[in-house]
Design a protein around this motif. Structure first.
Motif, PDB file in Angstrom:
ATOM      1  N   UNK A   1       0.677  -1.157   0.108  1.00 44.03           N
ATOM      2  CA  UNK A   1       0.030   0.023   0.148  1.00 44.03           C
ATOM      3  C   UNK A   1       0.877   1.442   0.038  1.00 44.03           C
ATOM      4  N   UNK A   2       1.970   1.384   0.750  1.00 37.35           N
ATOM      5  CA  UNK A   2       2.602   2.392   0.872  1.00 37.35           C
ATOM      6  C   UNK A   2       3.055   3.137  -0.680  1.00 37.35           C
ATOM      7  N   UNK A   3       3.362   2.061  -1.504  1.00 40.75           N
ATOM      8  CA  UNK A   3       3.865   2.412  -2.694  1.00 40.75           C
ATOM      9  C   UNK A   3       2.639   3.323  -3.725  1.00 40.75           C
ATOM     10  N   UNK A   4       1.650   3.187  -3.184  1.00 42.45           N
ATOM     11  CA  UNK A   4       0.468   3.811  -3.857  1.00 42.45           C
ATOM     12  C   UNK A   4       0.320   5.515  -3.393  1.00 42.45           C
ATOM     13  N   UNK A   5       0.957   5.681  -2.478  1.00 41.02           N
ATOM     14  CA  UNK A   5       0.853   7.053  -1.779  1.00 41.02           C
ATOM     15  C   UNK A   5       1.432   8.289  -2.831  1.00 41.02           C
ATOM     16  N   UNK A   6       0.917   9.334  -2.994  1.00 40.69           N
ATOM     17  CA  UNK A   6       1.287  10.290  -3.715  1.00 40.69           C
ATOM     18  C   UNK A   6       2.375  11.105  -2.868  1.00 40.69           C
ATOM     19  N   UNK A   7       3.115  11.988  -3.235  1.00 38.49           N
ATOM     20  CA  UNK A   7       4.113  13.038  -2.305  1.00 38.49           C
ATOM     21  C   UNK A   7       2.945  13.573  -1.429  1.00 38.49           C
ATOM     22  N   UNK A   8       1.858  14.118  -1.710  1.00 40.36           N
ATOM     23  CA  UNK A   8       0.989  14.894  -0.764  1.00 40.36           C
ATOM     24  C   UNK A   8       0.628  14.242   0.355  1.00 40.36           C
ATOM     25  N   UNK A   9       0.315  12.735   0.121  1.00 39.89           N
ATOM     26  CA  UNK A   9       0.072  11.980   1.377  1.00 39.89           C
ATOM     27  C   UNK A   9       1.490  11.841   2.518  1.00 39.89           C
ATOM     28  N   UNK A  10       2.420  11.442   1.718  1.00 42.64           N
ATOM     29  CA  UNK A  10       3.822  11.592   2.578  1.00 42.64           C
ATOM     30  C   UNK A  10       4.305  12.642   3.127  1.00 42.64           C
ATOM     31  N   UNK A  11       3.890  13.713   2.376  1.00 44.77           N
ATOM     32  CA  UNK A  11       4.070  15.141   3.124  1.00 44.77           C
ATOM     33  C   UNK A  11       3.256  15.135   4.159  1.00 44.77           C
ATOM     34  N   UNK A  12       2.163  14.879   4.217  1.00 46.32           N
ATOM     35  CA  UNK A  12       1.083  15.329   5.283  1.00 46.32           C
ATOM     36  C   UNK A  12       1.252  14.389   6.495  1.00 46.32           C
ATOM     37  N   UNK A  13       1.801  13.214   6.107  1.00 41.54           N
ATOM     38  CA  UNK A  13       1.904  12.326   7.228  1.00 41.54           C
ATOM     39  C   UNK A  13       3.576  12.904   7.903  1.00 41.54           C
ATOM     40  N   UNK A  14       4.328  13.380   7.135  1.00 40.96           N
ATOM     41  CA  UNK A  14       5.525  13.937   7.744  1.00 40.96           C
ATOM     42  C   UNK A  14       5.346  15.351   8.559  1.00 40.96           C
ATOM     43  N   UNK A  15       4.601  15.958   8.167  1.00 37.30           N
ATOM     44  CA  UNK A  15       3.796  17.064   8.868  1.00 37.30           C
ATOM     45  C   UNK A  15       3.610  16.637  10.367  1.00 37.30           C
ATOM     46  N   UNK A  16       2.878  15.480  10.578  1.00 34.58           N
ATOM     47  CA  UNK A  16       2.497  14.863  11.922  1.00 34.58           C
ATOM     48  C   UNK A  16       3.803  14.124  12.573  1.00 34.58           C
ATOM     49  N   UNK A  17       4.616  14.004  11.914  1.00 31.73           N
ATOM     50  CA  UNK A  17       5.898  13.304  12.646  1.00 31.73           C
ATOM     51  C   UNK A  17       6.800  14.736  13.072  1.00 31.73           C
ATOM     52  N   UNK A  18       6.513  15.826  12.305  1.00 28.93           N
ATOM     53  CA  UNK A  18       7.029  17.040  12.618  1.00 28.93           C
ATOM     54  C   UNK A  18       6.411  17.590  13.974  1.00 28.93           C
ATOM     55  N   UNK A  19       5.343  17.229  14.289  1.00 37.21           N
ATOM     56  CA  UNK A  19       4.465  17.604  15.689  1.00 37.21           C
ATOM     57  C   UNK A  19       5.366  17.019  16.602  1.00 37.21           C
TER      58      UNK A  19
END
Length: 552
Positions: free
Chosen positions: A206-224
């Motif tokens: 499943x992770x390979x179907x993620x577009x950059x926008x999805x990974x970017x949004x999840x990294x925003x949470x990691x940044x929190x």
């Protein structure tokens, strides 16, 4: 009175500072004193002639399922490892709905080569969310666990079947963000993702179907939370790996997070791969990004038979498909002349000489003793067959129970690996402990580091090598009270013989549920291991201590 005094050893405190002879005192799970310690203790560990160091930290493992019945994560402790990071490569056992368990088990079987019995006979599923998984493993831990949560399972939880079909909608991305927050609050140290892996049906995870926008949004949470992003890049293609490093750097800078990718291999076949990747990492660190390449210390010896699927055949889809069939169907396929011809043809015009010729017959209950130690090229020539045909026929003649060994895959040139491991931006990891149980001997990374690159090659000093696998790893992963021998920090301590520590011999182990015999690296040179102030391993034996914790 102290609980434990580790007395009279060569103290290497994990900071890289010069070693000194002294003692380490422990009380209430914490280091109480370092140096010349006066006073009595309930237990004294004689460390004379030995190194006393912080417990080693392994940042890339797949002990997720093993921890449910083996809280010591064997053989990690006996190699001096006191903290492990499971949940890599986009896979974890939570969050996971009951209806999706079989799908994720299939991914673990395909990617990490874990036998199905490991998921069906050794424990009962009692959780769905990440907090439930943490509770399930916490009660029996002898080792510390800093778990990642897998991007693929987060995607599967939110999107179901569509997780392996399409990009996520904005609402689905928001739901994934909320779910990631829940996992981080429950003890996850970060998120893992993969750009290369496939499931048991050969479909991208499943992770390979993620577009950059999805990974970017999840990294925003990691940044929190200031937490880690781990990824598996397209390590087989240098240019694409470089592009992934660039992407990780942008995510690191934008969200102020650490990132790491693994594996970083150095091979004679692609000699510029690792140097180019490291050079690009240097450029991004100069910009303020944090992109840590993970490199193994040891070459990989892949052992396999046709009794079960193997990573050895990962680039041969027909072989993978046939070896995943039930035994009766697999035998029928291998005995079918047309199918066998196609399998041999898949190896190219040399009949598998390049890929299989150097394979050595390792053994197996039914393997003819006179063939053990011979190469497949030698055996094929004597039979008048090409290597691929000889492998199939020899296996069929003995009920498929003939084991073959492909030795020293990757990392073939020690004089190249040594300087890379010593590089200040290279992160030592990717042991894969708990995975590939039937294929290659997991563990031995720390012993191999000290034997090959400190003692023999002298690429790193003893103090620098210890720092690499203790304080530097703790700092990269944000494990604030681990990785150093200093007053007030957690008392994770390893006592080892610097003159003899090594990865040890390969030994067969039968402790995996079902027929999952595996080869593990026996420890050599590690005397005593303390986890949070309690002796968890000593003189070749595990204790009854259950002092491991979830550390985030």
């Amino acid at each position: 009175m102290f609980d434990v005094i580790v007395k009279g050893g060569l103290v290497v405190d994990g900071t890289g500072a010069p070693a000194f002879t002294g003692d380490v005192a422990v009380k209430d799970g914490r280091i109480a004193a370092v140096g010349k310690v006066e006073g009595e203790a309930r237990q004294v560990v004689d460390a004379a002639g030995r190194v006393v160091a912080p417990g080693f930290i392994d940042p890339h493992t797949h002990f997720d399922v093993q921890l449910l019945w083996d809280g010591a994560a064997r053989p990690a402790l006996e190699h001096g490892v006191t903290t492990i990071v499971p949940g890599n490569c986009s896979l974890s056992l939570a969050p996971l709905k009951a209806a999706d368990r079989r799908r994720v088990v299939g991914m673990f079987q395909q990617i990490e080569e874990m036998p199905p019995e490991a998921f069906t006979t050794a424990f009962e599923w009692s959780w769905e969310d990440f907090a439930g998984y943490v509770a399930a493993i916490r009660k029996g831990l002898s080792i510390n666990v800093a778990p990642l949560v897998g991007h693929s399972v987060i995607r599967l939880w939110v999107m179901g079947n569509a997780s392996q079909e399409r990009a996520a909608t904005p609402d689905e991305i928001a739901a994934m963000q909320d779910l990631l927050r829940e996992c981080l609050d429950a003890g996850a140290v970060g998120l893992s993702t993969s750009f290369v892996d496939v499931d048991e049906n050969g479909r991208p995870v499943p992770s390979r179907f993620a577009q950059f926008e999805e990974l970017d949004a999840l990294c925003a949470v990691l940044g929190e939370y200031g937490r880690m992003l781990q990824c598996v890049p397209e390590f087989y293609a240098t240019d694409i790996t470089i592009a992934r490093i660039d992407q990780l750097a942008e995510l690191s800078l934008k969200h102020n997070i650490p990132t790491t990718f693994s594996p970083l291999f150095d091979t004679a076949a692609v000699p510029d791969n690792a140097p180019r990747a490291i050079a690009r990492v240097e450029e991004h660190f100069a910009r303020g990004a944090r992109v840590w390449p993970q490199m193994q210390t040891r070459p990989i010896d892949i052992s396999f038979s046709l009794l079960r699927p193997s990573l050895f055949f990962a680039r041969l889809p027909r072989w993978v498909r046939i070896l995943r069939q039930p035994l009766d169907e697999r035998l029928a396929a291998l005995r079918d002349p047309e199918t066998a011809d196609k399998m041999v043809a898949d190896l190219g015009p040399d009949g598998g000489e390049q890929m299989m010729g150097r394979l050595v017959v390792r053994g197996g209950d039914a393997a003819p003793s006179e063939l053990v130690g011979k190469t497949l090229s030698e055996i094929a020539a004597a039979r008048g067959e090409v290597p691929a045909r000889a492998l199939i026929n020899l296996s069929l003649e003995h009920g498929l129970d003939v084991a073959f060994l492909s030795a020293s895959q990757g990392h073939q040139l020690t004089d190249r690996i040594g300087p890379m491991l010593a590089h200040p931006l290279v992160h030592i990891g990717a042991s894969d402990g708990g995975a590939h149980l039937a294929s290659f001997a997991t563990y031995g990374d720390t012993g191999y580091l000290f034997s090959e690159f400190v003692r023999k090659g002298r690429y790193l000093s003893l103090e620098k090598a210890v720092a690499k696998v203790t304080s530097e790893t703790a700092d990269i992963w944000g494990l604030k009270d681990r990785g150093r021998l200093a007053e007030g920090l957690a008392a994770d301590i390893v006592v080892f013989d610097a003159d003899n520590i090594d990865r040890g011999a390969e030994l067969p182990s039968f402790d995996m549920p079902g027929d999952g015999m595996r080869y593990v690296r026996a420890a050599r040179g590690v005397d005593t291991v303390l986890v949070n102030g309690e002796v968890a391993y000593s003189s070749g034996a595990y204790t009854q201590s259950r002092s491991g914790v979830i550390c985030a």
